[in-house]
Design an enzyme around this catalytic site. Structure first.
Site, PDB file in Angstrom:
ATOM      1  N   CYS A 142     -67.632  72.352  93.568  1.00 57.37           N
ATOM      2  CA  CYS A 142     -66.564  72.188  92.573  1.00 57.37           C
ATOM      3  C   CYS A 142     -65.266  71.762  93.248  1.00 57.37           C
ATOM      4  CB  CYS A 142     -66.369  73.464  91.768  1.00 57.37           C
ATOM      5  SG  CYS A 142     -65.945  74.918  92.760  1.00 57.37           S
ATOM      6  N   HIS A 173     -63.408  79.262  91.670  1.00 59.24           N
ATOM      7  CA  HIS A 173     -63.896  78.024  91.071  1.00 59.24           C
ATOM      8  C   HIS A 173     -62.745  77.039  90.927  1.00 59.24           C
ATOM      9  CE1 HIS A 173     -66.361  75.330  88.772  1.00 59.24           C
ATOM     10  NE2 HIS A 173     -65.616  75.448  87.676  1.00 59.24           N
TER      11      HIS A 173
END
Length: 559
Positions: free
Chosen positions: A200, A491
């Site tokens: 990510c 994230h």
């Protein structure tokens, strides 16, 4: 017949036939003495056929997928799970893919055996008949020969493949734009990017680069082999402009451009960044292993690696223009010219023109008034998070004799400046005692305000190009990398502003006037913010983007 997946190599030993050790002549292409062997190698491998096929076809691309996707979906699929038949050179997608063209190719032949294949990413050799992995050390010498041939030709064939695939992409893209009546005036859509496993951090940065329109435009100008490139030295050098011919871009540069091109296409659906990410890992092995990484470091490594490829490309073109001089063959005047053109040419690579600014540090001695100036290039600016507490006074002591002034010149190359907000990075907090010479690390989770429009005039030097005292140097926010979570894990997502590319900015950087198909956006159509989390794409209001826990902020010059 059940066939194993060659991508999943079993740890247990295969059920191959064992043959006794038989001595052979050194020139023999039969079995190497001893070890396990495969009885299908002798009639399922053809070096000549493979060499011919590699020269005529795209490298590491399933030819059947390319045909089907071009006609039905308009987007070529560049599967990294590509296997090459060692009998005829056919390249097909593996069993992990939807179409499984490699397996279908094997099953379609019965008179001749096309059972032995090789992975073009891992170099694993597999026999469909044996359902086992083969080794070049304990099988026919011909296997070692063919692997050696393929590995030596990887770089060259891969670069050519990118060039040919780009032409296919452009043909389809132009046809689609004309068909939909949107040619030249469309606002590109935002596509999701598949997470390869803790990638990510990579996806969020690429989403922002995909919305850096000037990056794609400059790369598009020099993507072809043989592109003419003009180097204009400064007037002080008293050298005439030099036009050189560039070779093909490097593999990472080509992969980046190809992926950005795919992001602009009309068809919906997330894209796999595997080829681009693998190319980056070749340059920066630290990103291998699918571990959690820092997005700012990723941005630095990516831009630096692309810049290195372009620098070598420009330098090689200059040497070629002077017939590749050496210290023995070139006279003093030629060496000076090559050095001068090289110094100017390197600064003209598209990474420098877009991302690189200049930090000017000036130190003045208060006793003798002597001033020393140092200039350093930068890709982004790190901003410290100010703690909301009263600070103790700092005793400068002897250092009070010197005053340090720092000025930034972000418009040195009139490009896009990336300014970094270090919110999720490690904030240092002193322990209750320096007797313990100990530090604790924590992430600052509170929201930090950042503006939509940033005026850098107060921080720019007087020598900044096209800037006079009192003028504003405005940059507009178009991208955000957000980090959620802790320092141990989290994230990354992206907020990007989809907007009409600025004609004035493109003309300012490229030097071209009246660029066709571009116009300045109206005040009412200032763009739309989109939140992207890997493959998840959602249109969001501007207020949500401004409330993000920003880690990286992307700004572009407003002219």
């Amino acid at each position: 017949m059940r066939v194993k997946d060659p991508s999943k190599v079993l740890s247990e030993k295969g059920k191959r036939n064992k043959r006794p050790s038989i001595p052979h002549d050194e020139d023999s292409s039969d079995d190497i003495a001893g070890g396990l062997t495969c009885q299908h190698v002798s009639h399922a491998v053809s070096v000549n056929h493979v060499k011919r096929a590699v020269a005529e076809n795209l490298w590491s691309v399933c030819s059947e997928c390319l045909k089907e996707r071009r006609f039905y979906e308009g987007q070529p699929v560049l599967s990294s799970d590509t296997w090459l038949c060692l009998k005829c050179g056919f390249q097909g997608c593996g069993q992990n893919s939807e179409s499984q063209h490699s397996l279908k190719h094997f099953k379609s032949f019965r008179a001749e055996s096309h059972c032995i294949i090789i992975s073009l990413s891992t170099w694993i050799i597999w026999c469909y008949e044996c359902d086992e992995k083969l080794s070049t050390h304990c099988n026919k010498k011909v296997l070692a020969q063919i692997v050696d041939f393929l590995q030596k030709h990887v770089s060259k064939t891969q670069t050519n493949a990118f060039s040919r695939i780009l032409k296919l992409c452009e043909e389809k893209f132009e046809a689609g734009e004309i068909k939909k009546g949107r040619k030249g005036s469309s606002v590109p859509s935002v596509k999701g990017i598949i997470n390869l496993g803790n990638t990510c951090f990579f996806n969020a940065v690429i989403q922002n680069l995909a919305q850096t329109y000037i990056l794609f435009e400059l790369m598009n100008e020099i993507k072809e082999d043989g592109t003419k490139f003009k180097i204009s030295p400064s007037s002080e050098s008293q050298l005439d402009p030099l036009v050189v011919e560039l070779s093909s871009p490097g593999p990472l540069t080509s992969a980046l451009f190809l992926f950005l091109h795919s992001m602009k296409e009309i068809e919906k659906g997330p894209l796999s960044p595997k080829i681009l990410f693998n190319q980056l890992c070749q340059k920066a092995p630290r990103f291998k292993g699918f571990q959690q990484q820092d997005s700012q470091e990723l941005l630095h490594y990516l831009l630096d690696a692309v810049r290195t490829e372009e620098t070598k490309r420009i330098q090689a073109s200059i040497l070629k223009a002077f017939n590749n001089p050496t210290t023995k063959t070139a006279d003093e005047e030629t060496r000076k010219k090559v050095k001068a053109y090289g110094k100017e040419g390197v600064k003209m690579n598209f990474i420098d023109r877009i991302f690189i600014g200049e930090l000017t540090s000036t130190v003045m001695c208060e006793e003798c008034a002597n001033i020393s100036t140092v200039k350093d290039p930068f890709i982004d600016i790190s901003l410290p998070i100010i703690e909301e507490r009263v600070s103790k006074p700092v005793l400068l002591g002897k250092m009070s004799k010197y005053r340090s002034l720092q000025e930034t010149d972000p418009d040195q190359y009139s490009g896009t400046v990336t300014i970094e907000n270090t919110q999720p990075r490690a904030a240092k907090k002193h322990s209750s005692s320096k007797d313990k010479a100990g530090l604790s690390l924590r992430k600052v989770n509170r929201h930090v305000d950042f503006p939509l429009t940033l005026d850098l005039a107060p921080f720019c030097s007087a020598a900044c190009k096209n800037v006079s005292v009192g003028d504003k140097v405005l940059y507009g926010l178009y991208g955000i990398v957000e980090h959620s979570g802790s320092m141990r894990g989290g994230h990354y997502t992206a907020y990007v502003k989809v907007r009409v590319p600025s004609r004035k900015l493109l003309e300012h950087i490229t030097g071209k006037k009246n660029v066709p198909g571009l116009k300045e956006p109206d005040s009412e159509s200032g763009g739309q913010w989109v939140h992207v989390s890997d493959t998840y794409v959602q249109v969001v209001p501007e207020s949500r983007a401004l409330s993000a826990q920003a880690y990286l902020l992307f700004y572009e010059r407003i002219l």
